[in-house]
Design a protein around this motif. Structure first.
Motif, PDB file in Angstrom:
ATOM      1  N   GLU A 101       0.803  -1.228   0.000  1.00  8.63           N
ATOM      2  CA  GLU A 101       0.000   0.000   0.000  1.00  8.63           C
ATOM      3  C   GLU A 101       0.832   1.273   0.000  1.00  8.63           C
ATOM      4  OE1 GLU A 101      -3.849  -1.301   2.612  1.00  8.63           O
ATOM      5  OE2 GLU A 101      -1.873  -1.504   3.554  1.00  8.63           O
ATOM      6  N   MET A 102       1.998   1.237   0.644  1.00 11.14           N
ATOM      7  CA  MET A 102       2.755   2.466   0.853  1.00 11.14           C
ATOM      8  C   MET A 102       4.250   2.175   0.936  1.00 11.14           C
ATOM      9  SD  MET A 102       2.120   5.752   1.259  1.00 11.14           S
ATOM     10  CE  MET A 102       0.392   5.708   1.808  1.00 11.14           C
ATOM     11  N   GLY A 103       5.055   3.091   0.413  1.00  9.19           N
ATOM     12  CA  GLY A 103       6.498   2.999   0.558  1.00  9.19           C
ATOM     13  C   GLY A 103       7.024   4.263   1.190  1.00  9.19           C
ATOM     14  N   GLU A 104       8.045   4.137   2.050  1.00  7.31           N
ATOM     15  CA  GLU A 104       8.568   5.271   2.806  1.00  7.31           C
ATOM     16  C   GLU A 104       9.910   5.784   2.295  1.00  7.31           C
ATOM     17  OE1 GLU A 104       8.644   4.362   6.964  1.00  7.31           O
ATOM     18  OE2 GLU A 104       6.473   4.093   7.099  1.00  7.31           O
ATOM     19  N   GLU A 140       6.518   9.482   1.872  1.00  7.51           N
ATOM     20  CA  GLU A 140       5.491   8.455   1.710  1.00  7.51           C
ATOM     21  C   GLU A 140       4.913   8.495   0.298  1.00  7.51           C
ATOM     22  OE1 GLU A 140       2.470   8.489   4.677  1.00  7.51           O
ATOM     23  OE2 GLU A 140       3.784   7.529   6.149  1.00  7.51           O
ATOM     24  N   PRO A 161       2.205   6.144  -2.344  1.00  4.35           N
ATOM     25  CA  PRO A 161       1.309   4.998  -2.474  1.00  4.35           C
ATOM     26  C   PRO A 161       1.853   3.978  -3.462  1.00  4.35           C
ATOM     27  CG  PRO A 161       0.393   6.908  -3.599  1.00  4.35           C
ATOM     28  CD  PRO A 161       1.601   7.388  -2.852  1.00  4.35           C
ATOM     29  N   ARG A 165       3.326  -1.830   4.382  1.00  2.00           N
ATOM     30  CA  ARG A 165       4.121  -0.700   3.902  1.00  2.00           C
ATOM     31  C   ARG A 165       5.586  -1.087   3.853  1.00  2.00           C
ATOM     32  NH1 ARG A 165       2.032   3.600   6.130  1.00  2.00           N
ATOM     33  NH2 ARG A 165       3.808   4.987   6.015  1.00  2.00           N
TER      34      ARG A 165
END
Length: 208
Positions: free
Chosen positions: A87-90, A94, A96, A104
């Motif tokens: 759902e998410m990468g940092e 951030e 999507p 994530r």
């Protein structure tokens, strides 16, 4: 045919050659329009999460890939391609992801040498059609600085690098390998062979 997504961020030819060596028909896809001719799909990837998602968005892949996953056809993400399933990468803020798996992508804890690079063992914790015949704690080849914080029901295999991290993830028709099976002979080739066989079985059942 097994399609390999070309969005400028993957080792396409090495994956294609490995599948051809195993006797499967494979082809590199340069447009989302080509998805319709495939029975299974591989999303490779090397580099940064944000850059990869920007490329997928720019080239019109994002919704077609989500639709493909929803069709039930076999779908495998490799390395960064696995991370993009979440759902998410940092990385660099951030961003999507494709949102096909819950979780994530975060950086390894401070103090660890990154990237995590080289051979490491895969401890299997849940069954998958792709790990049939692969012994527990077999070695696979990794190159990555980030890892997926995945929901427990999506974790099928883990490895150790300062922490225990998900190294093989997925459910239903969507799976992801943090390692590079195309560079992880012999067990990586077994995984790709399992994927090819699964694609063939799905093709037969669906009548395509």
């Amino acid at each position: 045919m097994i399609g390999i997504v070309d969005y400028g961020r993957g080792n396409l030819r090495s994956v294609e050659k490995a599948l051809e060596k195993l006797g499967f028909e494979a082809g590199i896809l340069r447009s989302p329009d080509e998805l319709k001719k495939t029975d299974g799909l591989i999303l490779p990837g090397v580099g940064a999460f944000a850059d990869a998602m920007e490329a997928l968005n720019r080239e019109g892949w994002v919704q077609p890939l989500r639709d493909y996953a929803g069709s039930g056809r076999p779908f495998l993400g490799i390395c960064l391609g696995m991370q993009l399933l979440f759902e998410m990468g940092e990385e660099h803020g951030e961003h999507p992801g494709l949102g096909l798996l819950p979780g994530r992508v975060v950086k390894f804890p401070a103090g660890l040498k990154i990237p995590h690079m080289g051979w490491n063992t895969l401890r299997l914790v849940r069954e998958s059609p792709l790990t049939a015949g692969i012994p527990d704690n077999s070695y696979f080849y990794f190159v990555h600085s980030y890892y997926a914080q995945a929901d427990e029901d999506c974790i099928a295999g883990v490895s150790e690098y300062g922490i225990t991290f998900p190294a093989f993830t997925g459910r239903d028709n969507i799976w992801g390998a943090q390692f590079h099976p195309e560079k992880s002979s012999p067990w990586g080739l077994v995984m790709l062979k399992n994927f090819g066989k699964w694609v063939g079985e799905h093709e037969h059942i669906s009548g395509n």
